[in-house]
Scaffold this active site. Structure first.
Site, short mmCIF file in Angstrom:
data_model
loop_
_atom_site.label_atom_id
_atom_site.label_comp_id
_atom_site.label_asym_id
_atom_site.label_seq_id
_atom_site.Cartn_x
_atom_site.Cartn_y
_atom_site.Cartn_z
N VAL A 132 45.00 47.63 40.97
CA VAL A 132 45.24 48.87 40.22
C VAL A 132 44.23 49.94 40.63
O VAL A 132 44.55 51.13 40.68
CB VAL A 132 45.21 48.61 38.69
CG1 VAL A 132 45.37 49.92 37.92
CG2 VAL A 132 46.32 47.63 38.29
N GLU A 176 35.21 50.64 38.61
CA GLU A 176 34.39 49.50 38.19
C GLU A 176 35.27 48.27 38.31
O GLU A 176 36.09 47.98 37.43
CB GLU A 176 33.93 49.70 36.73
CG GLU A 176 32.98 50.89 36.55
CD GLU A 176 31.54 50.56 36.96
OE1 GLU A 176 31.17 49.38 37.02
OE2 GLU A 176 30.79 51.52 37.22
N CYS A 180 33.34 40.43 33.65
CA CYS A 180 33.36 40.84 35.06
C CYS A 180 32.11 40.40 35.80
O CYS A 180 32.17 40.09 36.98
CB CYS A 180 33.54 42.35 35.17
SG CYS A 180 32.26 43.27 34.30
P1 NAD Z 1 43.97 45.32 32.54
O1 NAD Z 1 45.16 44.53 32.91
O2 NAD Z 1 43.72 45.65 31.12
O3 NAD Z 1 44.04 46.65 33.42
C1 NAD Z 1 43.09 47.67 33.30
C2 NAD Z 1 43.77 48.98 32.99
O4 NAD Z 1 44.65 49.34 34.03
C3 NAD Z 1 44.60 48.96 31.72
O5 NAD Z 1 44.26 50.06 30.91
C4 NAD Z 1 46.01 49.00 32.21
O6 NAD Z 1 46.88 49.66 31.31
C5 NAD Z 1 45.89 49.76 33.50
N1 NAD Z 1 46.95 49.42 34.45
C6 NAD Z 1 47.47 48.19 34.70
N2 NAD Z 1 48.41 48.27 35.68
C7 NAD Z 1 48.49 49.57 36.04
C8 NAD Z 1 49.28 50.28 37.00
N3 NAD Z 1 50.18 49.69 37.79
N4 NAD Z 1 49.08 51.62 37.10
C9 NAD Z 1 48.16 52.24 36.32
N5 NAD Z 1 47.41 51.61 35.40
C10 NAD Z 1 47.55 50.30 35.26
O7 NAD Z 1 42.64 44.62 33.04
P2 NAD Z 1 42.42 43.75 34.35
O8 NAD Z 1 42.56 44.57 35.58
O9 NAD Z 1 43.14 42.46 34.27
O10 NAD Z 1 40.87 43.45 34.13
C11 NAD Z 1 40.26 42.39 34.74
C12 NAD Z 1 39.58 42.82 36.02
O11 NAD Z 1 38.68 43.88 35.72
C13 NAD Z 1 38.74 41.74 36.64
O12 NAD Z 1 38.86 41.80 38.03
C14 NAD Z 1 37.34 42.11 36.21
O13 NAD Z 1 36.33 41.61 37.04
C15 NAD Z 1 37.41 43.58 36.25
N6 NAD Z 1 36.41 44.14 35.35
C16 NAD Z 1 35.41 44.89 35.88
C17 NAD Z 1 34.43 45.40 35.05
C18 NAD Z 1 33.32 46.25 35.57
O14 NAD Z 1 32.65 46.85 34.73
N7 NAD Z 1 33.09 46.35 36.87
C19 NAD Z 1 34.51 45.16 33.69
C20 NAD Z 1 35.54 44.39 33.19
C21 NAD Z 1 36.51 43.91 34.03
#
Ligand code: NAD
Length: 439
Positions: A197, A215, A249
């Site tokens: 994403v 992030e 994360c």
């Molecule tokens: P998630 O599925 O909640 O997605 C994150 C956001 O992206 C959501 O708000 C969602 O609505 C949006 N989203 C999803 N698909 C989309 C698309 N096709 N187009 C636009 N927006 C879209 O969360 P996730 O990605 O499963 O989170 C887990 C990942 O995040 C892991 O890889 C984790 O390591 C990483 N993470 C990083 C940090 C950091 O601070 N660096 C913190 C937490 C999580």
């Protein structure tokens, strides 16, 4: 007033843009007032927020306060304490040939920014960037994760009660709503989540030349050196890995150590897990649940990647996966091919430090690198010879609670950073000012 359900993203952005154009968000007084308002929300409505986090993630109250609610309160306090100082113009040296003249830099708010948050720390990862954006004098569209629906709804209900609704809007929703938002022109997009994403966000941003902070995640290794106190190492590894059922994360993703240390560490890890969650973690009030069945199925598919030292039990109906340690895991096994993001800790054996460094450098740059060592040489070599978002010796995860350190990734683990003064830099433009007298 709240975000009107009928208000389209384009209208919300236009409304915030009109607010920003009035200059209302620029004075220090408006910024600190908004930060105090977020603080009041967190302290007055903390129990509602904690209940929502429990609904979404089975997060216990103590962990909800420690890692989400109070985390953001501390970030606010640190910012309130230092904001005036950080905003002070910084003088620059002027070359002799321009003399007499003076030069300095000022931090300009960017305008209207978008914050997109994930589900794993659904409150902290939404509000900590929002705090930075407000401190920098911006208007904000905040998009919580639809995968943590209780938290998303609570935040959407509460934020408008406390904050300036002409400057801050919560837009709830999933892919269609986020896609619609991303079509708008923002002055900065701050995204936390996965790299797939992240690429979608960066492409949408390119259309408007909008700068992004990404992030992201990845596999954060933990190197355990010979001759360390393994009871301490295991306790610190287990408490940071299994917090939030491994859905952190910066959780240590896997352990790298030599075969001899591995045998001892396995025993110590089994004891540490027992000490944290008792005989049956399924009944422990301090152990969380997996966010949904899709992630549950993904995680249980990884349980065969090594010899089970502790854990392995799972229950789909309750989205429960036991805190699990796997030994003698092959570097190419399924659990080593992707970020685990769950309560499975593989131990991978390497001959020693040289091989550990080569192993780390062969893979994507991690969000965090951890090492347990008594050796200054090991410390220096890991610092010099590897690249990662953050590097922590002796204790995983805690570096991100130091507000005066930048938090962010590098390469596949992200771009840009935030927290404290770094949030201010992220959400501002550093403007160059030269002043040459006419006389
Ligand atoms: P998630 O599925 O909640 O997605 C994150 C956001 O992206 C959501 O708000 C969602 O609505 C949006 N989203 C999803 N698909 C989309 C698309 N096709 N187009 C636009 N927006 C879209 O969360 P996730 O990605 O499963 O989170 C887990 C990942 O995040 C892991 O890889 C984790 O390591 C990483 N993470 C990083 C940090 C950091 O601070 N660096 C913190 C937490 C999580």
């Amino acid at each position: 007033m709240s975000h009107h359900p009928s208000e389209q993203p384009a209208d919300a952005v236009a409304r915030l843009r009109a607010t920003f154009a009035t200059g209302r968000t620029k004075p220090l007084s408006w910024r600190t007032q908004q930060l105090h308002a977020v603080r009041s929300l967190l302290t007055e409505r903390g129990d509602e927020l904690a209940a929502a986090l429990d609904t979404d993630l089975g997060k216990n109250r103590d962990e909800a306060y420690r890692t989400e609610i109070d985390f953001v309160v501390r970030e606010i306090d640190h910012t309130l304490e230092n904001l005036a100082e950080w905003l002070r113009p910084q003088p620059a040296e002027v070359p002799e040939r321009l003399s007499p003249a003076t030069a300095h830099t000022v931090l300009d708010p960017l305008g209207v920014v978008l914050v997109i948050a994930p589900w794993n720390y659904p409150l902290q990862l939404l509000l900590a960037p929002v705090v930075g954006a407000l401190a920098a004098g911006n208007c904000v569209v905040a998009k919580p994760s639809e995968m943590a629906p209780a938290t998303s709804k609570t935040v959407a209900d509460l934020l408008p009660v406390y904050l300036d609704t002409d400057a801050v809007v919560v837009v709830e929703g999933g892919v269609p709503e986020t896609t619609e938002l991303l079509a708008q022109r923002f002055d900065h997009i701050f995204y936390t989540g996965n790299g797939t994403v992240g690429r979608v966000v960066m492409q949408a941003a390119a259309e408007h030349l909008t700068p992004v902070t990404l992030e992201l995640g990845g596999k954060s290794p933990a190197f355990v050196d010979r001759g360390t106190d393994l009871a301490v190492v295991a306790a610190r590894l287990a408490s940071t890995k299994f917090m939030n059922a491994g859905q952190t994360c910066v959780a240590p993703d896997y352990v790298l150590t030599d075969p001899e240390t591995a045998r001892e560490l396995e025993k110590a890890l089994a004891e540490a897990v027992h000490g944290l969650y008792g005989d049956d973690p399924a009944t422990s009030p301090s152990y969380g649940r997996i966010i949904n069945t899709r992630h549950f199925d993904r995680l249980t598919g990884l349980l065969d990647s090594g010899r089970t030292v502790v854990g392995g039990a799972h229950d789909r109906a309750r989205r429960y996966v036991a805190p699990t340690v796997l030994a003698e895991v092959a570097p190419d096994s399924p659990v080593m091919r992707e970020e685990i993001f769950g309560p499975i800790l593989p131990v991978v054996e390497v001959a020693g430090l040289d091989e550990a460094i080569a192993f780390i450098n062969d893979r994507d740059k991690p969000l965090a690198l951890y090492a347990f060592t008594e050796s200054d040489t090991t410390r220096e070599r890991l610092t010099r010879e590897t690249s990662s978002g953050g590097l922590a010796f002796g204790l995983p995860v805690a570096h991100l609670t130091v507000s005066d350190l930048p938090f962010g990734g590098v390469g596949e683990s992200g771009t840009g950073n935030y927290h404290g003064r770094y949030s201010l830099a992220t959400f501002s433009h550093l403007k160059a000012v030269l002043d040459k007298p006419l006389g």
